[in-house]
Enzyme design. Structure first.
Site, PDB file in Angstrom:
ATOM      1  N   GLY A 194       0.695  -1.239   0.138  1.00 22.80           N
ATOM      2  CA  GLY A 194      -0.034   0.104   0.061  1.00 22.80           C
ATOM      3  C   GLY A 194       0.810   1.215  -0.089  1.00 22.80           C
ATOM      4  CB  SER A 253      -6.667  -0.736   6.954  1.00 15.43           C
ATOM      5  OG  SER A 253      -7.947  -0.459   7.226  1.00 15.43           O
ATOM      6  CE  LYS A 286     -13.343 -11.605   7.986  1.00 21.37           C
ATOM      7  NZ  LYS A 286     -13.728 -12.622   6.804  1.00 21.37           N
ATOM      8  N   GLY A 337      -1.054 -11.411  18.518  1.00 20.40           N
ATOM      9  CA  GLY A 337      -0.912 -12.797  19.168  1.00 20.40           C
ATOM     10  C   GLY A 337       0.528 -13.140  18.454  1.00 20.40           C
ATOM     11  CE1 TYR A 368      -9.285   3.006   7.925  1.00 19.62           C
ATOM     12  CE2 TYR A 368      -9.738   5.154   8.393  1.00 19.62           C
ATOM     13  CZ  TYR A 368      -9.063   4.180   8.109  1.00 19.62           C
ATOM     14  OH  TYR A 368      -7.646   4.632   7.787  1.00 19.62           O
ATOM     15  CE1 TYR A 412      -4.555  -9.455  22.415  1.00 16.63           C
ATOM     16  CE2 TYR A 412      -2.256 -10.413  22.419  1.00 16.63           C
ATOM     17  CZ  TYR A 412      -3.950 -10.701  22.356  1.00 16.63           C
ATOM     18  OH  TYR A 412      -4.436 -11.804  21.775  1.00 16.63           O
TER      19      TYR A 412
END
Ligand code: UDP
Length: 334
Positions: A17, A82, A98, A109, A152, A166
């Protein structure tokens, strides 16, 4: 600030991108080994094809909303995958939700597993149609959750929340950049954003389409400055969100006049309806970035726009006149 990045392994999502590809260049320049990942829905391989011959660059054609596996050590992750223009996320709303939610979860993760530091690309859209001006990081925003931009805005807001979770729960090293309107070479000509739209129109000899009365404002940051800000933030030890953008604010109507001057087009301005929930004004408060990162704007709009116009002038006739957007239809079925 840690500065020697030689041989660090860096994963960049959204690598094909606009911002992702400039980040790949930046980290390659620093002597890093760069793993670029992109599903190529909105990204374009031509943005990174100059890197393909390099030993220190690897490309994975992968969708980060699916489990992400990278063999070996990873030191830094920059999550830039994105859709990022109103036209794109209107066409692929579910994919947009998503990648910001499931995609971010997968990358957090991975960061935990690899003990990597992760930087998340957030956006000024978390402020929605702001009631505070200029926007500083402590403003909570004014977002319409169910409007067309909600997919968005809310994905990015969730992304910030899960990233902080996290950080707090797992002790992960996280960074969050809130990116304000950024422009420069490699923006997609037909992504609907105002700068490629106006430059494309000028080059094709079409009138410039100003939405609404054009009194809405934006503040445009040149890509080199944005990349410098992101780089400094990654290497800092600051884990709360930081705005990066250029506070030099202009109305879209005045901006259209500037583009007419810059490009020398003889076309005129035509007015089109304002898209729903189009923010009325936007200007970053960059006090934090200045104080914490020692960062500041270096490229003023006149110079940045000139460089950007040079890029668009270099497109082929075929690229310039290709009007359709990519066929996104299959991506929404999942
Ligand atoms: N805009 C416009 N003409 C165009 C494209 C956009 O007047 O052809 C306006 C749009 O309504 C918005 C501003 O330019 O007010 C910036 O739009 P963009 O899509 O670049 O980014 P946004 O900041 O809205 O996400």
């Amino acid at each position: 600030m840690e500065t020697n990045l030689e041989n660090k392994r860096v994963l960049i999502t959204g690598a094909a991108g606009f911002l992702g590809s400039h980040l790949c260049d930046k980290f390659i320049e620093q002597g890093c080994e760069v793993i670029g990942m992109d599903n190529l829905i909105t990204g374009e391989l031509k943005n990174i094809e100059h890197l393909f011959g390099l030993e220190k660059f690897t490309f994975y054609h992968h969708d980060v909303t699916k489990f992400v596996h990278v063999p070996g050590r990873v030191d830094y992750i920059l999550h830039f995958a994105s859709p990022a223009s109103p036209i794109d996320y209107l066409k692929i709303p579910i994919q947009t939700l998503k990648v910001g939610s499931l995609g971010t979860h997968n990358l957090l993760g991975l960061a935990k597993e690899k003990k990597a530091r992760i930087l998340i690309a957030s956006t000024s859209e978390v402020y929605g149609d702001p009631l505070v001006h200029p926007q500083n990081e402590s403003y909570y925003g004014n977002v319409n959750t169910i409007g067309p931009r909600g997919v968005y805005d809310e994905a990015k807001r969730f992304q910030e929340s899960i990233t902080m979770a996290y950080h707090r729960f797992h002790g992960l090293e996280t960074r969050i950049v809130r990116i304000f309107n950024t422009y420069g070479p490699r923006m997609r000509l037909n992504d609907g954003r105002v700068i490629p739209a106006f430059m494309g129109q000028a080059l094709r000899g079409e009138d410039l389409t100003v939405f609404g009365d054009g009194l809405q404002t934006r503040s445009f940051c040149y890509v080199d400055d944005q990349i410098d800000g992101i780089f400094r933030l990654l290497l800092s030890d600051y884990s709360l969100p930081v705005n990066i953008g250029n506070p030099d604010e202009i109305s879209i109507l005045d901006f259209a006049e500037e583009i007419i001057k810059l490009t020398g087009t003889e076309q005129k301005i035509v007015f089109k309806p304002l898209p729903k929930d189009d923010p009325l004004q936007r200007q970053p408060d960059i006090t934090k970035a200045k104080e914490i990162l020692g960062w500041d704007v270096k490229t003023q709009r006149v110079e940045g726009m000139r460089k950007t116009f040079e890029y668009f002038k270099g497109l082929t006739e075929e690229e310039l006149f290709k009007k359709e957007h990519k066929d996104f239809s299959k991506h929404n079925k999942r």
